[in-house]
Motif scaffolding. Structure first.
Motif, PDB file in Angstrom:
ATOM      1  N   UNK A 116      -5.367   5.735   7.110  1.00 24.97           N
ATOM      2  CA  UNK A 116      -5.175   6.676   6.007  1.00 24.97           C
ATOM      3  C   UNK A 116      -4.965   5.974   4.674  1.00 24.97           C
ATOM      4  N   UNK A 117      -4.926   4.643   4.669  1.00 21.23           N
ATOM      5  CA  UNK A 117      -4.698   3.880   3.437  1.00 21.23           C
ATOM      6  C   UNK A 117      -6.028   3.641   2.742  1.00 21.23           C
ATOM      7  N   UNK A 118      -6.126   4.049   1.491  1.00 24.38           N
ATOM      8  CA  UNK A 118      -7.353   3.896   0.733  1.00 24.38           C
ATOM      9  C   UNK A 118      -7.391   2.627  -0.088  1.00 24.38           C
ATOM     10  N   UNK A 119      -8.348   2.568  -1.000  1.00 21.82           N
ATOM     11  CA  UNK A 119      -8.529   1.385  -1.841  1.00 21.82           C
ATOM     12  C   UNK A 119      -9.408   1.765  -3.026  1.00 21.82           C
TER      13      UNK A 119
ATOM     14  N   UNK B 129      -5.408  -8.746  -7.480  1.00 20.60           N
ATOM     15  CA  UNK B 129      -6.259  -8.231  -6.416  1.00 20.60           C
ATOM     16  C   UNK B 129      -5.597  -8.427  -5.055  1.00 20.60           C
ATOM     17  N   UNK B 130      -5.758  -7.441  -4.201  1.00 24.05           N
ATOM     18  CA  UNK B 130      -5.405  -7.587  -2.792  1.00 24.05           C
ATOM     19  C   UNK B 130      -6.618  -7.141  -1.976  1.00 24.05           C
ATOM     20  N   UNK B 131      -7.048  -8.018  -1.069  1.00 21.72           N
ATOM     21  CA  UNK B 131      -8.218  -7.756  -0.245  1.00 21.72           C
ATOM     22  C   UNK B 131      -7.771  -7.715   1.213  1.00 21.72           C
ATOM     23  N   UNK B 132      -8.182  -6.694   1.929  1.00 18.18           N
ATOM     24  CA  UNK B 132      -7.899  -6.618   3.362  1.00 18.18           C
ATOM     25  C   UNK B 132      -9.218  -6.750   4.111  1.00 18.18           C
ATOM     26  N   UNK B 133      -9.322  -7.762   4.961  1.00 15.57           N
ATOM     27  CA  UNK B 133     -10.552  -8.023   5.709  1.00 15.57           C
ATOM     28  C   UNK B 133     -10.282  -7.863   7.205  1.00 15.57           C
ATOM     29  N   UNK B 134     -10.730  -6.733   7.760  1.00 17.22           N
ATOM     30  CA  UNK B 134     -10.511  -6.446   9.188  1.00 17.22           C
ATOM     31  C   UNK B 134      -9.025  -6.531   9.534  1.00 17.22           C
ATOM     32  N   UNK B 135      -8.230  -5.759   8.787  1.00 15.34           N
ATOM     33  CA  UNK B 135      -6.799  -5.675   9.048  1.00 15.34           C
ATOM     34  C   UNK B 135      -6.464  -4.225   9.374  1.00 15.34           C
ATOM     35  N   UNK B 136      -5.967  -3.990  10.580  1.00 15.15           N
ATOM     36  CA  UNK B 136      -5.659  -2.640  11.021  1.00 15.15           C
ATOM     37  C   UNK B 136      -4.590  -2.026  10.127  1.00 15.15           C
ATOM     38  N   UNK B 137      -4.722  -0.720   9.893  1.00 16.06           N
ATOM     39  CA  UNK B 137      -3.749   0.002   9.089  1.00 16.06           C
ATOM     40  C   UNK B 137      -3.265   1.244   9.806  1.00 16.06           C
TER      41      UNK B 137
ATOM     42  N   UNK C 158      -7.424  -1.227   6.950  1.00 13.29           N
ATOM     43  CA  UNK C 158      -6.902  -0.945   5.618  1.00 13.29           C
ATOM     44  C   UNK C 158      -8.047  -0.735   4.632  1.00 13.29           C
ATOM     45  N   UNK C 159      -7.940   0.324   3.866  1.00  9.09           N
ATOM     46  CA  UNK C 159      -8.955   0.689   2.893  1.00  9.09           C
ATOM     47  C   UNK C 159      -9.838   1.826   3.342  1.00  9.09           C
ATOM     48  N   UNK C 160      -9.930   2.057   4.671  1.00  5.16           N
ATOM     49  CA  UNK C 160     -10.828   3.079   5.184  1.00  5.16           C
ATOM     50  C   UNK C 160     -10.371   4.500   4.839  1.00  5.16           C
ATOM     51  N   UNK C 161      -9.161   4.639   4.339  1.00  2.00           N
ATOM     52  CA  UNK C 161      -8.731   5.942   3.853  1.00  2.00           C
ATOM     53  C   UNK C 161      -9.544   6.421   2.669  1.00  2.00           C
ATOM     54  N   UNK C 162     -10.359   5.543   2.102  1.00  2.00           N
ATOM     55  CA  UNK C 162     -11.272   5.939   1.018  1.00  2.00           C
ATOM     56  C   UNK C 162     -12.365   6.877   1.530  1.00  2.00           C
ATOM     57  N   UNK C 163     -12.660   6.833   2.818  1.00  2.00           N
ATOM     58  CA  UNK C 163     -13.716   7.661   3.394  1.00  2.00           C
ATOM     59  C   UNK C 163     -13.208   9.064   3.711  1.00  2.00           C
TER      60      UNK C 163
END
Length: 316
Positions: free
Chosen positions: A227-230, A153-161, A204-209
């Protein structure tokens, strides 16, 4: 490897119990997404079910081998430093994973390291911290990427991408690449199940939206959106709230791990907040000052969702 191929936790038994847990987890997600003026409630709509998916992916394994990425640097603050949103939730998750018997480490970059290190010392002493340099990053990445490629698992918590133009941008649309290492390379290093936690569309991860949703809901959204999803995206009014909701979901799925509920006490979060502000100069990302607040919210208002999350779990 299928990033979603994880069994449900064996401790959740019986159809009635399963349904009750799912209802409470859905409420945890709603509480965490409380609107703070940046469109979190609207952004959370496409992620319905992701909190439960993320929690099951972590709780449904005998142990996980995880990394949590965090740290959002505010170069325009009175005294530039990492913001208070992110490190608290990241360390809360690290402590939770350690309580589950999993291996966990944190990662940030040099500008954010003092704040993240202070958060670890206050909330999860002994958790390893990987610090990416801004100068010499390529060699550092070559050394650590093989390790990250083996994680579950890799979790990004409030990390800009990276935004559509490849540059990391804050909510004002400013390019903060000069102060930010490209930790998206760690996020995407291997087949790990990726969990993104954010509140503004640029993490990071908001590319899922859907891109059009971020553009419509978030000020400058078309310019700043990451643009990076999850595989699972958790949207909070603050990212720390969404991280707390994930710890709450883990506590519901693994009720025998009593330490998880202790992490949900608002006092736990306050102690970590005080430590990172007083010892490392963490700043409120909205006010851009070192004070005991998160994203423009003074403690009483900020603590309300934390209190509700703890209450929901305690009443289960």
């Amino acid at each position: 490897m299928d990033r979603r191929a994880y069994p449900d936790p064996v401790t959740v038994v019986g159809e009635e119990t399963r349904m009750r847990v799912e209802e409470i987890v859905a409420e945890l997600a709603r509480v965490a997404a409380r609107e703070t003026g940046r469109g979190s409630e609207a952004l959370a709509v496409p992620t319905t079910g992701d909190l439960l998916t993320a929690a099951r992916s972590l709780a449904g394994r005998p142990t996980a081998d995880a990394a949590v990425l965090t740290g959002f640097f505010i170069p325009a603050a009175e005294s530039p430093a990492a913001e208070t949103d992110g490190p608290i939730g990241a360390v809360q998750l690290a402590a939770a994973l350690r309580a589950l018997g999993s291996q966990v480490r944190l990662a940030t970059d040099a500008p954010c390291a003092p704040v993240v290190a202070a958060a670890i010392a206050a909330g999860a002493p002994g958790v390893p911290l990987d610090v990416a340099p801004l100068s010499g990053y390529d060699q550092w990445a070559a050394d650590v990427l093989p390790r990250y490629a083996r994680l579950s698992h890799v979790i990004a918590c409030e990390r800009v991408g990276p935004a559509p133009d490849g540059r990391p941008r804050n909510m004002r649309g400013e390019d903060i690449g000069a102060h930010t290492a490209p930790l998206d390379q760690l996020f995407n290093a291997g087949p790990a199940f990726r969990i993104g936690i954010g509140d503004g569309g640029n993490e990071l991860g908001m590319g899922r939206l859907p891109a059009e949703l971020v553009a419509q809901v978030v000020d400058r959204g078309e310019r700043i959106r990451c643009v990076v999803g999850c595989e699972a995206l958790l949207v909070g009014g603050t990212s720390n709230w969404a991280a707390a909701a994930l710890v709450g979901a883990l506590a519901l799925l693994r009720p025998e791990v009593v330490a998880l509920r202790d992490l949900l006490r608002p006092e736990w979060s306050y102690d970590v907040l005080a430590a990172i502000v007083e010892k490392a100069g963490a700043v409120d990302g909205v006010r851009r000052r070192a004070q005991l607040s998160v994203d423009g919210l003074d403690w009483p208002a900020y603590a309300e969702p934390l209190t509700r999350i703890a209450e929901l779990v305690a009443a289960a």
